[in-house]
Design an enzyme around this catalytic site. Sequence first.
Site, PDB file in Angstrom:
ATOM      1  N   LYS A 174      13.147 -39.893  12.688  1.00  0.00           N
ATOM      2  CA  LYS A 174      13.919 -40.404  11.548  1.00  0.00           C
ATOM      3  C   LYS A 174      15.351 -39.922  11.594  1.00  0.00           C
ATOM      4  O   LYS A 174      16.272 -40.649  11.243  1.00  0.00           O
ATOM      5  CB  LYS A 174      13.259 -40.013  10.222  1.00  0.00           C
ATOM      6  CG  LYS A 174      12.059 -40.871   9.908  1.00  0.00           C
ATOM      7  CD  LYS A 174      11.723 -40.887   8.427  1.00  0.00           C
ATOM      8  CE  LYS A 174      10.487 -41.737   8.161  1.00  0.00           C
ATOM      9  NZ  LYS A 174       9.587 -41.148   7.182  1.00  0.00           N
ATOM     10  N   LYS A 205       7.972 -53.278   4.835  1.00  0.00           N
ATOM     11  CA  LYS A 205       8.785 -53.907   3.802  1.00  0.00           C
ATOM     12  C   LYS A 205      10.215 -53.881   4.295  1.00  0.00           C
ATOM     13  O   LYS A 205      10.884 -52.866   4.241  1.00  0.00           O
ATOM     14  CB  LYS A 205       8.649 -53.130   2.495  1.00  0.00           C
ATOM     15  CG  LYS A 205       9.229 -53.888   1.335  1.00  0.00           C
ATOM     16  CD  LYS A 205       9.384 -53.034   0.112  1.00  0.00           C
ATOM     17  CE  LYS A 205      10.233 -53.780  -0.883  1.00  0.00           C
ATOM     18  NZ  LYS A 205      11.190 -52.895  -1.522  1.00  0.00           N
ATOM     19  N   LYS A 213       4.788 -53.312  13.428  1.00  0.00           N
ATOM     20  CA  LYS A 213       3.883 -53.241  12.289  1.00  0.00           C
ATOM     21  C   LYS A 213       4.505 -53.924  11.069  1.00  0.00           C
ATOM     22  O   LYS A 213       5.728 -54.041  10.972  1.00  0.00           O
ATOM     23  CB  LYS A 213       3.477 -51.795  11.996  1.00  0.00           C
ATOM     24  CG  LYS A 213       4.580 -50.900  11.530  1.00  0.00           C
ATOM     25  CD  LYS A 213       4.023 -49.525  11.217  1.00  0.00           C
ATOM     26  CE  LYS A 213       5.127 -48.685  10.592  1.00  0.00           C
ATOM     27  NZ  LYS A 213       4.790 -47.316  10.335  1.00  0.00           N
TER      28      LYS A 213
END
Length: 345
Positions: free
Chosen positions: A119, A212, A209
């Site tokens: 991240k 959102k 995958k």
Amino acid sequence: MQKEVILTGLRSNSEFHLGNYLGAILPMVELQKKHAGQYQMNMFVPDLHSFTTPIDHGSLYEQSLQNLKVFVAAGLDIDQPDTYIYRQSYIPAHSELTWILDCFAGFGEASRMTEFKDKSQTVGVDRVTVGLFNYPVLMAADILLYGAHYIPVGEDQRQHIELARDLAMRLNNRFGELFTVPHEWSKQLEFAGIERGVRIRSLRNPEKKMSKSVEDPAGTIMLSDNPEDAAQKVIGATTDSVGVINYDWEKQPGVTNLLEILALLKGVNHQEVAKEWQGKSSYGDLKKTVADEVSKFLGDLQSRLSAVDEQKLTQKLEADEAEMAKVADQTLLKVQKAVGLRPKS
Ligand code: TRP
């Protein structure tokens, strides 16, 4: 004798999609059904964790409640006396134990967490926060405060579970038996069942995958989507040019994703569904079948969602928060005594 504790966090910072539902919410509800009565289940909302990445703070509070409602609509039984639901930020011991654990966690150790490394690379070193770095230690506190034995999470969280174990053992060695050490990863897997970790893919980019994401609204079915629109998304799903249906994530991820969705929605084994469709050539028939199933599912879920008794849910939440705060405070006090912050007796 006290029951062993199964503990897991229910994300709260964004709206759920079908991938969350099939990959996380449903398995958790099944876990409750399977173990009701035998284990204590702590299902909490890690609302402090949710702003380790940028989110809309204006909707966080409501979103946490809304997502809990989705769990109830999905079948989570809040009358089950051994199931506790609570919000992390309502129990201050989480934050306080985190600080103490921080001072026993290595900088190098925390720097090696792959979720942080990944991240922080995406976000960039100047925008990555100390909160994201500290996230696994807060997660260790979540687990250790309640003496949890089993923490059913995906492979991506494995290192965090190992960190929690390491910290527990480190403090136990130094200060005596403070914490229950969670079971090792292999036992966690055995407990949660090998099949889990199914990742529903985007309908448009089946290599990725479902998530959102603003770039991929057509590939993602949100639980709040109108059932008709959702069916259209399935009809428009990307497949392949093989021309024959096979369950094969490598070569035919689009078709396989549809088979997987169908199996999970019908609550049957994917092998069974694969066998039924194997060798057929009409992708259109498969899409139509999945589209119907998805729209029926959304219609049902949405009506159950609007029937959830909000008042009852809030009452349960508040009662559980009071009860779990006592448990967490007891553990914290033990630690505070051990590290010299409170008198020994
Ligand atoms: N890190 C988990 C996730 O990303 C959420 C979480 C926070 C959690 N604290 C936890 C899960 C403690 C299990 C136990 O999904």
